[in-house]
Every structure is written in structure tokens, then in C-alpha cells.
Design a protein around this motif. Structure first.
Motif, PDB file in Angstrom:
ATOM      1  N   GLU A 268       1.009  -1.277  -0.003  1.00 52.65           N
ATOM      2  CA  GLU A 268       0.119   0.052  -0.059  1.00 52.65           C
ATOM      3  C   GLU A 268       0.753   1.179   0.066  1.00 52.65           C
ATOM      4  O   GLU A 268       0.298   2.519  -0.103  1.00 52.65           O
ATOM      5  CB  GLU A 268      -0.949   0.088   1.250  1.00 52.65           C
ATOM      6  N   ASP A 270       3.907   3.992  -1.350  1.00 57.84           N
ATOM      7  CA  ASP A 270       4.733   4.366  -2.607  1.00 57.84           C
ATOM      8  C   ASP A 270       6.300   4.062  -2.208  1.00 57.84           C
ATOM      9  O   ASP A 270       6.792   4.801  -1.479  1.00 57.84           O
ATOM     10  CB  ASP A 270       4.163   5.651  -2.867  1.00 57.84           C
ATOM     11  N   ARG A 312      -3.447  -5.944  -4.796  1.00 61.34           N
ATOM     12  CA  ARG A 312      -2.735  -4.742  -4.581  1.00 61.34           C
ATOM     13  C   ARG A 312      -1.520  -4.467  -5.527  1.00 61.34           C
ATOM     14  O   ARG A 312      -0.780  -3.520  -5.157  1.00 61.34           O
ATOM     15  CB  ARG A 312      -2.274  -4.866  -3.198  1.00 61.34           C
ATOM     16  N   LYS A 314       0.270  -2.879  -8.398  1.00 62.77           N
ATOM     17  CA  LYS A 314       0.206  -1.862  -9.454  1.00 62.77           C
ATOM     18  C   LYS A 314       0.555  -2.113 -10.914  1.00 62.77           C
ATOM     19  O   LYS A 314       1.328  -3.357 -11.217  1.00 62.77           O
ATOM     20  CB  LYS A 314       1.076  -0.470  -8.992  1.00 62.77           C
ATOM     21  N   GLU A 315       0.323  -1.295 -11.762  1.00 56.71           N
ATOM     22  CA  GLU A 315       0.733  -1.904 -13.138  1.00 56.71           C
ATOM     23  C   GLU A 315       2.216  -2.287 -13.643  1.00 56.71           C
ATOM     24  O   GLU A 315       2.548  -3.157 -14.383  1.00 56.71           O
ATOM     25  CB  GLU A 315       0.409  -0.662 -14.136  1.00 56.71           C
ATOM     26  N   ASP A 316       3.056  -1.619 -12.843  1.00 55.73           N
ATOM     27  CA  ASP A 316       4.669  -1.912 -13.050  1.00 55.73           C
ATOM     28  C   ASP A 316       5.062  -2.953 -11.851  1.00 55.73           C
ATOM     29  O   ASP A 316       6.273  -2.656 -12.035  1.00 55.73           O
ATOM     30  CB  ASP A 316       5.410  -0.428 -13.170  1.00 55.73           C
ATOM     31  N   ASP A 317       4.627  -3.360 -11.146  1.00 52.30           N
ATOM     32  CA  ASP A 317       4.901  -4.267 -10.198  1.00 52.30           C
ATOM     33  C   ASP A 317       5.128  -5.529 -10.724  1.00 52.30           C
ATOM     34  O   ASP A 317       4.479  -6.148 -11.846  1.00 52.30           O
ATOM     35  CB  ASP A 317       3.777  -4.236  -9.240  1.00 52.30           C
ATOM     36  N   GLU A 348       1.592  -7.508 -14.739  1.00 57.09           N
ATOM     37  CA  GLU A 348       0.901  -7.055 -15.976  1.00 57.09           C
ATOM     38  C   GLU A 348       1.862  -6.830 -17.272  1.00 57.09           C
ATOM     39  O   GLU A 348       1.512  -7.229 -18.490  1.00 57.09           O
ATOM     40  CB  GLU A 348       0.352  -5.450 -15.585  1.00 57.09           C
TER      41      GLU A 348
END
Length: 394
Positions: A268, A270, A312, A314-317, A348
Motif C-alpha cells: 500500500e 509508494d 494490490r 500496481k501496473e509496473d509491479d 501486468e
């Protein structure tokens, strides 16, 4: 927020005997094969990532499954089958010399020096189960104040003491003394504090375990990422295995569930860089005690968290799930086993249903992580990113 990589080490979840298993006395070992046959085993979400598609694990594959990411298994190139060498190799270091082990206990001069510097006598001094050693030596320890020193098939110097006799902080001090003594030919991988409490015969080990590890011999993926100005977040005993090197923030854990919750909390946040997680219960509580049912239930519980972990991202994880060695609870041995380890990579930008086959070193993980994050560094291993990156049309 930049790119993030999450590595989850399922401690001891091996994927079948390695080609050199016989040299370690581990022929026939297959942790996943053993555990997956138990009725309590249920990992549909890991299967969806490709777990049952990995060849040679002994798992039954349900029809119609198309893995959501890349999958395969890795062979350890380092000498040994312990926690330290396994994690170091994941981080890019291949150990060509095994860390010292002590099947007959530690030499007299080592024990004598330790006794002189701590002012306490030593009892046991031989390989032992961690739960059995406090049962067999706990009363003598409480009566005399002597420290229970024992080892295992791993390169470890373990010190057990009751919290009423030796406060935990004092036990840590004794471990630091041992760490200073154990150098050169006796440079063991880890000195481990094993505090316990309770009364005989119901002594119980506490969550105050602490590992004092030997420092990695050179830079790892962690140090390169840190030097690049990125975050390296540690969950569980990762900070101990790497002696704190290359880690920007750490949280220790008391259980697998605690580790997963801390991972979810980090997801969660940044940050840019790496979150490195070790879930030790599979090994410590179930593998070493040959508890097949408990092992199966623990893996099944982990699986129930995968939808939330994936949700949880993100797109670039990038998510990498693997292990550091085996510990087959179905063999007579209660020690680690020389096995392949599973490898699941998802995100992704990762190609779906891509079979990575057999990688010839765990260090391919480190090379892949640095490549993905754009961090320069000289490590062992070959990046898998060019092979698994989703291209147009995938």
C-alpha cells in the motif's frame, strides 16, 4: 511511484530432488510432491500462476489451467542446502565453498573460548532438534544456568536459554560473542538465539529468535538496489540472512500470517525498488518436524492470500514467488533437502503461460530484478526479463 518488485520466499518449499541430491543424502526428496498429496493441500490460486504446470513437482494439474504468468524451477548452483546460501544465491552470489557444518558438535577450543567469554558452561553441543533439545536439556539449563548450544545439518551455532534464566537481550549478547569467535575455518552461516519459556515438559520457544549472520562476501542485488537510491524493504528474517547489508527498512515477523500482513501493508506504500519477504513457518514449524498435514495446511493458507496480494499490485509491479531449498516432511530426515525450487513470476508486463523450464542457478532471479529495475550491477545469473516481457500480440 516507480517500478516495484516483490519476492516471496516460501522457505523450504522444494520442487523435487536436484540432480546432485545423492551427494547430500537426499535422493527421492520432493517437498511439493509430498505435501500436495495430502487432502489438506489446496492451492488453486498458485496453480493459476503456474505452480502445477512446473514439470517434475509431482503435483496433479487440473485440466483447463492456463497459467497467468511465467513458471519454472531453479537448480541451486551453490555448495550446500541451507538458508544462507539459498538466499544469497537468489540475491546473486553463488557460494563455491560450503559453509562449515558440525555433525559431531563444535570443537573443544571453540566451546572453551565461548565459555570463558560468557562466564557460562555449555551443555549438549551436538546436532539436535530445536524442540527436543529444550525438552531434554531444559531442566539442566534451569538448574545450572549453563547455555544449551546445538547445531543441525545447517551451518548454525544455536544457543537456547529460558527467558527466566537468561533475559533475551543477554542471550543476544552471548550470540554476538559467539559471532566474534566463529571466524576463519569456523565462519558458520548463522548464530541463532533460541529463547524459550514455560515449564518442563511443556517448554515453548518464543518469537524472540534472532539470527546473527555472516556478512555476504560481496555486493548482492540488495546492495546494488540500495546504491541506486531505491528502497529495499525486508520482511521476516531477510535482514538477518544478509546481516543488514543493502536493506533500507526491515520488519521482523512472528508467523507466516504476520509476514503476509506486513507484505500487504508495504504494497500500500509508494516506493521504488524491492520488497523481499521470507515466510519461515513452512520450514521451521512443519518441515523440520516432518508434519505433512501442517505443511499442507500452511501452504493452503498462504494460497488464500494470493488474490489480495495480486489485487494490490500496481501496473509496473513484478511478483516473484520461489524458495531457498527443500525440507521434505515425508522423508526420515528432518533436515533440509537438496531440491529444485519453484519459480513463479507474474505482473501486468509478464507473458502469460510461459514455461521457463529449468534455470541452472537461483541467481537468475537477481539478474532479472536488476534488469527490470534498470539497476547496474555485476552478479551471477542471467536475466529472464527479455524472455518473459510481454510483447505486442502476447
Amino acid at each position: 511511484m516507480g517500478k516495484r518488485v516483490f519476492i516471496i520466499v516460501l522457505d523450504s518449499v522444494g520442487a523435487g530432488e536436484a540432480p546432485d541430491a545423492a551427494a547430500y543424502g537426499d535422493e527421492g526428496s520432493n517437498t511439493l510432491g509430498t505435501v500436495s498429496q495430502h487432502p489438506a493441500f489446496h492451492m488453486p490460486y498458485a496453480e493459476a500462476l503456474g505452480l502445477s504446470s512446473i514439470r517434475g513437482t509431482g503435483m496433479k494439474k487440473r485440466s483447463g489451467i492456463i497459467p497467468e504468468g511465467a513458471y519454472g524451477k531453479m537448480q541451486e548452483a551453490s555448495c550446500g542446502k541451507d538458508t544462507t546460501t539459498g538466499h544469497w544465491e537468489i540475491a546473486g552470489i553463488i557460494s563455491t565453498r560450503p559453509l562449515p557444518v558440525y555433525p559431531d558438535g563444535f570443537p573443544e577450543d571453540v566451546i572453551k573460548t565461548f565459555e570463558e567469554k560468557t562466564g557460562r558452561k555449555v551443555i549438549c553441543n551436538r546436532p539436535y532438534s530445536g524442540t527436543e533439545v529444550i525438552k531434554d536439556y531444559g531442566r539442566e539449563h534451569m538448574k545450572s544456568g549453563a547455555l544449551i548450544v546445538y547445531t543441525s545439518a545447517d551451518s548454525v551455532f544455536q544457543i537456547a536459554a529460558h527467558e527466566d534464566i537468561v533475559p533475551t537481550e543477554k542471550l543476544y549478547e552471548y550470540c554476538r560473542i559467539a559471532r566474534q569467535i566463529l571466524t576463519g575455518e569456523h565462519n558458520v552461516g548463522r548464530v541463532i538465539a533460541r529463547p524459550f519459556t514455560g515449564t518442563w515438559p511443556d517448554f515453548v520457544r518464543t518469537a524472540g529468535r534472532h539470527d546473527f549472520s555472516v556478512h555476504p562476501p560481496k555486493d548482492t542485488m540488495l546492495t546494488y538496489i540500495q546504491k541506486a537510491g531505491m528502497d529495499v524493504l525486508s520482511v521476516g528474517k531477510i535482514i538477518d540472512i544478509f546481516a543488514g547489508e543493502g536493506i533500507t527498512e526491515a520488519q521482523r515477523t512472528v508467523s507466516n500470517r504476520d509476514g503476509i500482513e506486513k507484505l500487504l501493508a508495504y504494497m500500500e506504500r509508494d516506493f521504488t525498488g524491492l520488497c523481499f519477504v521470507n515466510l519461515v513457518d513452512f520450514d521451521m514449524i512443519y518441515g523440520h518436524r516432518n508434519d505433512i498435514e501442517g505443511y499442507a495446511k500452511a501452504l493452503s493458507e498462504f494460497d488464500t492470500f494470493l488474490p489480495e496480494i495480486r489485487g494490490r499490485m500496481k501496473e509496473d509491479d513484478l511478483l516473484i514467488i520461489t524458495a531457498d531449498h527443500g525440507c521434505d516432511p515425508g522423508t526420515p530426515s528432518t533436515d533440509h533437502s537438496r531440491e529444485y525450487v519453484p519459480l513463479l513470476i507474474s505482473g501486468e508486463h509478464v507473458r502469460k503461460n510461459h514455461d521457463l523450464g529449468i534455470r541452472n542457478t537461483f541467481a537468475d532471479v537477481a539478474a532479472t530484478v536488476l534488469h527490470y529495475l534498470g539497476v547496474p550491477g555485476k552478479l551471477e545469473g542471467t536475466s529472464m526479463w527479455p524472455e518473459i516481457e510481454k510483447k505486442n500480440g502476447d
